[in-house]
Design an enzyme around this catalytic site. Sequence first.
Site, PDB file in Angstrom:
ATOM      1  CB  VAL A  50     -82.741  -7.119   1.811  1.00 42.75           C
ATOM      2  CG1 VAL A  50     -81.471  -6.865   1.033  1.00 42.75           C
ATOM      3  CG2 VAL A  50     -83.063  -8.605   1.895  1.00 42.75           C
ATOM      4  CG  ASN A  83     -77.921 -12.333  -5.645  1.00 42.67           C
ATOM      5  OD1 ASN A  83     -78.085 -13.243  -6.441  1.00 42.67           O
ATOM      6  ND2 ASN A  83     -77.245 -12.517  -4.510  1.00 42.67           N
ATOM      7  CB  SER A  91     -86.218 -18.613  -9.197  1.00 43.94           C
ATOM      8  OG  SER A  91     -86.328 -20.018  -9.291  1.00 43.94           O
ATOM      9  CE1 TYR A  93     -86.023 -18.818  -3.915  1.00 40.56           C
ATOM     10  CE2 TYR A  93     -86.849 -20.208  -5.695  1.00 40.56           C
ATOM     11  CZ  TYR A  93     -85.882 -19.363  -5.176  1.00 40.56           C
ATOM     12  OH  TYR A  93     -84.773 -19.062  -5.938  1.00 40.56           O
ATOM     13  CB  ALA A  94     -93.035 -20.531  -6.515  1.00 36.23           C
ATOM     14  CB  SER A 143     -91.098 -14.632  -2.543  1.00 37.34           C
ATOM     15  OG  SER A 143     -90.090 -15.535  -2.980  1.00 37.34           O
ATOM     16  CE  LYS A 144     -86.150 -15.815  -5.729  1.00 35.86           C
ATOM     17  NZ  LYS A 144     -85.037 -14.864  -5.813  1.00 35.86           N
TER      18      LYS A 144
HETATM   19  N1  LIG Z   1     -78.831 -21.321  -6.731  1.00 36.22           N
HETATM   20  C1  LIG Z   1     -79.888 -21.529  -7.482  1.00 36.22           C
HETATM   21  O1  LIG Z   1     -80.116 -22.639  -7.988  1.00 36.22           O
HETATM   22  C2  LIG Z   1     -80.814 -20.400  -7.799  1.00 36.22           C
HETATM   23  C3  LIG Z   1     -81.733 -20.574  -8.843  1.00 36.22           C
HETATM   24  C4  LIG Z   1     -82.617 -19.537  -9.130  1.00 36.22           C
HETATM   25  C5  LIG Z   1     -82.569 -18.368  -8.415  1.00 36.22           C
HETATM   26  N2  LIG Z   1     -81.668 -18.231  -7.401  1.00 36.22           N
HETATM   27  C6  LIG Z   1     -81.685 -16.974  -6.662  1.00 36.22           C
HETATM   28  O2  LIG Z   1     -80.394 -16.405  -6.679  1.00 36.22           O
HETATM   29  C7  LIG Z   1     -80.228 -15.567  -5.544  1.00 36.22           C
HETATM   30  C8  LIG Z   1     -78.905 -15.896  -4.869  1.00 36.22           C
HETATM   31  O3  LIG Z   1     -78.992 -17.217  -4.360  1.00 36.22           O
HETATM   32  P1  LIG Z   1     -77.731 -18.181  -4.231  1.00 36.22           P
HETATM   33  O4  LIG Z   1     -78.092 -19.427  -4.903  1.00 36.22           O
HETATM   34  O5  LIG Z   1     -76.505 -17.482  -4.598  1.00 36.22           O
HETATM   35  O6  LIG Z   1     -77.821 -18.460  -2.660  1.00 36.22           O
HETATM   36  P2  LIG Z   1     -76.742 -18.404  -1.480  1.00 36.22           P
HETATM   37  O7  LIG Z   1     -75.429 -18.921  -1.943  1.00 36.22           O
HETATM   38  O8  LIG Z   1     -77.420 -19.060  -0.329  1.00 36.22           O
HETATM   39  O9  LIG Z   1     -76.597 -16.840  -1.188  1.00 36.22           O
HETATM   40  C9  LIG Z   1     -77.670 -16.099  -0.710  1.00 36.22           C
HETATM   41  C10 LIG Z   1     -77.196 -14.700  -0.423  1.00 36.22           C
HETATM   42  O10 LIG Z   1     -78.324 -13.952   0.069  1.00 36.22           O
HETATM   43  C11 LIG Z   1     -77.917 -13.260   1.225  1.00 36.22           C
HETATM   44  N3  LIG Z   1     -79.041 -13.013   2.121  1.00 36.22           N
HETATM   45  C12 LIG Z   1     -79.928 -13.891   2.627  1.00 36.22           C
HETATM   46  N4  LIG Z   1     -80.793 -13.263   3.441  1.00 36.22           N
HETATM   47  C13 LIG Z   1     -80.434 -11.961   3.437  1.00 36.22           C
HETATM   48  C14 LIG Z   1     -80.933 -10.799   4.088  1.00 36.22           C
HETATM   49  N5  LIG Z   1     -81.969 -10.844   4.918  1.00 36.22           N
HETATM   50  N6  LIG Z   1     -80.328  -9.609   3.847  1.00 36.22           N
HETATM   51  C15 LIG Z   1     -79.262  -9.541   3.028  1.00 36.22           C
HETATM   52  N7  LIG Z   1     -78.739 -10.596   2.386  1.00 36.22           N
HETATM   53  C16 LIG Z   1     -79.319 -11.792   2.607  1.00 36.22           C
HETATM   54  C17 LIG Z   1     -76.818 -14.094   1.853  1.00 36.22           C
HETATM   55  O11 LIG Z   1     -75.930 -13.250   2.548  1.00 36.22           O
HETATM   56  P3  LIG Z   1     -75.781 -13.132   4.133  1.00 36.22           P
HETATM   57  O12 LIG Z   1     -76.268 -14.397   4.743  1.00 36.22           O
HETATM   58  O13 LIG Z   1     -74.327 -12.868   4.316  1.00 36.22           O
HETATM   59  O14 LIG Z   1     -76.582 -11.927   4.480  1.00 36.22           O
HETATM   60  C18 LIG Z   1     -76.113 -14.638   0.621  1.00 36.22           C
HETATM   61  O15 LIG Z   1     -75.114 -13.747   0.182  1.00 36.22           O
HETATM   62  C19 LIG Z   1     -81.462 -15.796  -4.651  1.00 36.22           C
HETATM   63  O16 LIG Z   1     -82.389 -14.771  -4.841  1.00 36.22           O
HETATM   64  C20 LIG Z   1     -82.008 -17.113  -5.195  1.00 36.22           C
HETATM   65  O17 LIG Z   1     -83.381 -17.216  -4.983  1.00 36.22           O
HETATM   66  C21 LIG Z   1     -80.792 -19.220  -7.075  1.00 36.22           C
END
Ligand SMILES: NC(=O)c1ccc[n+]([C@@H]2O[C@H](COP(=O)([O-])OP(=O)(O)OC[C@H]3O[C@@H](n4cnc5c(N)ncnc54)[C@H](OP(=O)(O)O)[C@@H]3O)[C@@H](O)[C@H]2O)c1
Length: 234
Positions: free
Chosen positions: A60, A85, A137, A150-151, A153-154
Site C-alpha cells: 500500500v 486494514n 484504532s 501510529y496515533a 496516522s490513525k
Molecule cells: N491488533 C491490535 O491490537 C489492533 C488494534 C487496533 C487497530 N489495529 C489495526 O488493525 C490493522 C491490522 O493489524 P493486525 O493487528 O492484524 O496486524 P498484523 O497481524 O501485524 O497484520 C498487519 C497486516 O498489514 C499488512 N501490511 C503491513 N504493511 C503493509 C504494506 N506496506 N502493504 C500492504 N500490506 C501491509 C501485513 O501484510 P504483509 O506483511 O504480508 O504485507 C499484514 O497482513 C492495522 O491497521 C492495525 O493498526 C490493530
Amino acid sequence: MLKKNILVTGASKGIGKALTIKFAREGHFVYATSRSIEIVGEYAEEKKLTPNIFPQALDVTNREAIIELVAKLEKTSPIYCVINNAGITSFRKAEHDTFETIEDIVNTNLLGAINLIKASLPGMIERKSGAIINIISVAADKVFTNSSIYAASKIGLQTYSKVLREELREHNIQVINVLPGATKTEIWSEEMREQFGDRMMTPEDIADVVFNAFEMSDKLVQEEIILRPKLGDL
Ligand SMILES: NC(=O)c1ccc[n+]([C@@H]2O[C@H](COP(=O)([O-])OP(=O)(O)OC[C@H]3O[C@@H](n4cnc5c(N)ncnc54)[C@H](OP(=O)(O)O)[C@@H]3O)[C@@H](O)[C@H]2O)c1
C-alpha cells in the site's frame, strides 16, 4: 443477499486475514491483498475458500501499484467495498522513532489508505454505490504512550474519513471507521501476547462486528465503532 466484491488490504494475517475469511465464508468475493500473497493463497486453499478469495499482491505504500490494481479490477470486477486494514506500528517513544520509521508508518497507515480510497472513488461515485471501511484504532480516541506516530496516522485517517463521509452521502457511499482496542495479532510482541493474550480480543471478534456493520439495513450506517476488551485497555 447480493454477493459483492470486497478489497481487503493487509490480508495475510491478523485482522485482515480474519476479515477475508469472514467475508468469503459469507459468500462475497474477496480481493485479498498484501505484500505476501502466497500466505493468502495457502490459507484460502486450506479453508476451502479459493472460489471466493482472490490473492492480489499489493504494497500500500506503492501509489502506482494501487492505481494499477484498482484500474485492473474496475475492468473485470469493480470493487463495492474497500477495507483499509494494512497497518504497522513501532511501540517506541517519539524520540526513539527513526525518520525512516516515521515515514513508513505514515506511508502505510495514512497515505496507503487515502491513496486506495482516492483511486477507488471514481468508480464508486459513477455506480452510486459503495462502502469504505477503515480499521483505525482506539489510539485515535485515547492517548497511549509509545505510539505517537501510529496515533497521528490513525487520527489522520479517521478525520479524513469523517470529511469524506459527508462528501459521499449524496453518492450513496458509506464510510465506516472501526476503532479496535487490543486484539491478539502479531502486531504485538510475543511477550505481550503471552502476558495479555487472554484478555485481548481476537481478530475473528473484530471481523464479525465489521461484517455485521457491513450487512446492516440499507437505511442506516454504523459510522464509528469502538471495540474494547471487556477488561479494558492494556
Ligand atoms: N491488533 C491490535 O491490537 C489492533 C488494534 C487496533 C487497530 N489495529 C489495526 O488493525 C490493522 C491490522 O493489524 P493486525 O493487528 O492484524 O496486524 P498484523 O497481524 O501485524 O497484520 C498487519 C497486516 O498489514 C499488512 N501490511 C503491513 N504493511 C503493509 C504494506 N506496506 N502493504 C500492504 N500490506 C501491509 C501485513 O501484510 P504483509 O506483511 O504480508 O504485507 C499484514 O497482513 C492495522 O491497521 C492495525 O493498526 C490493530
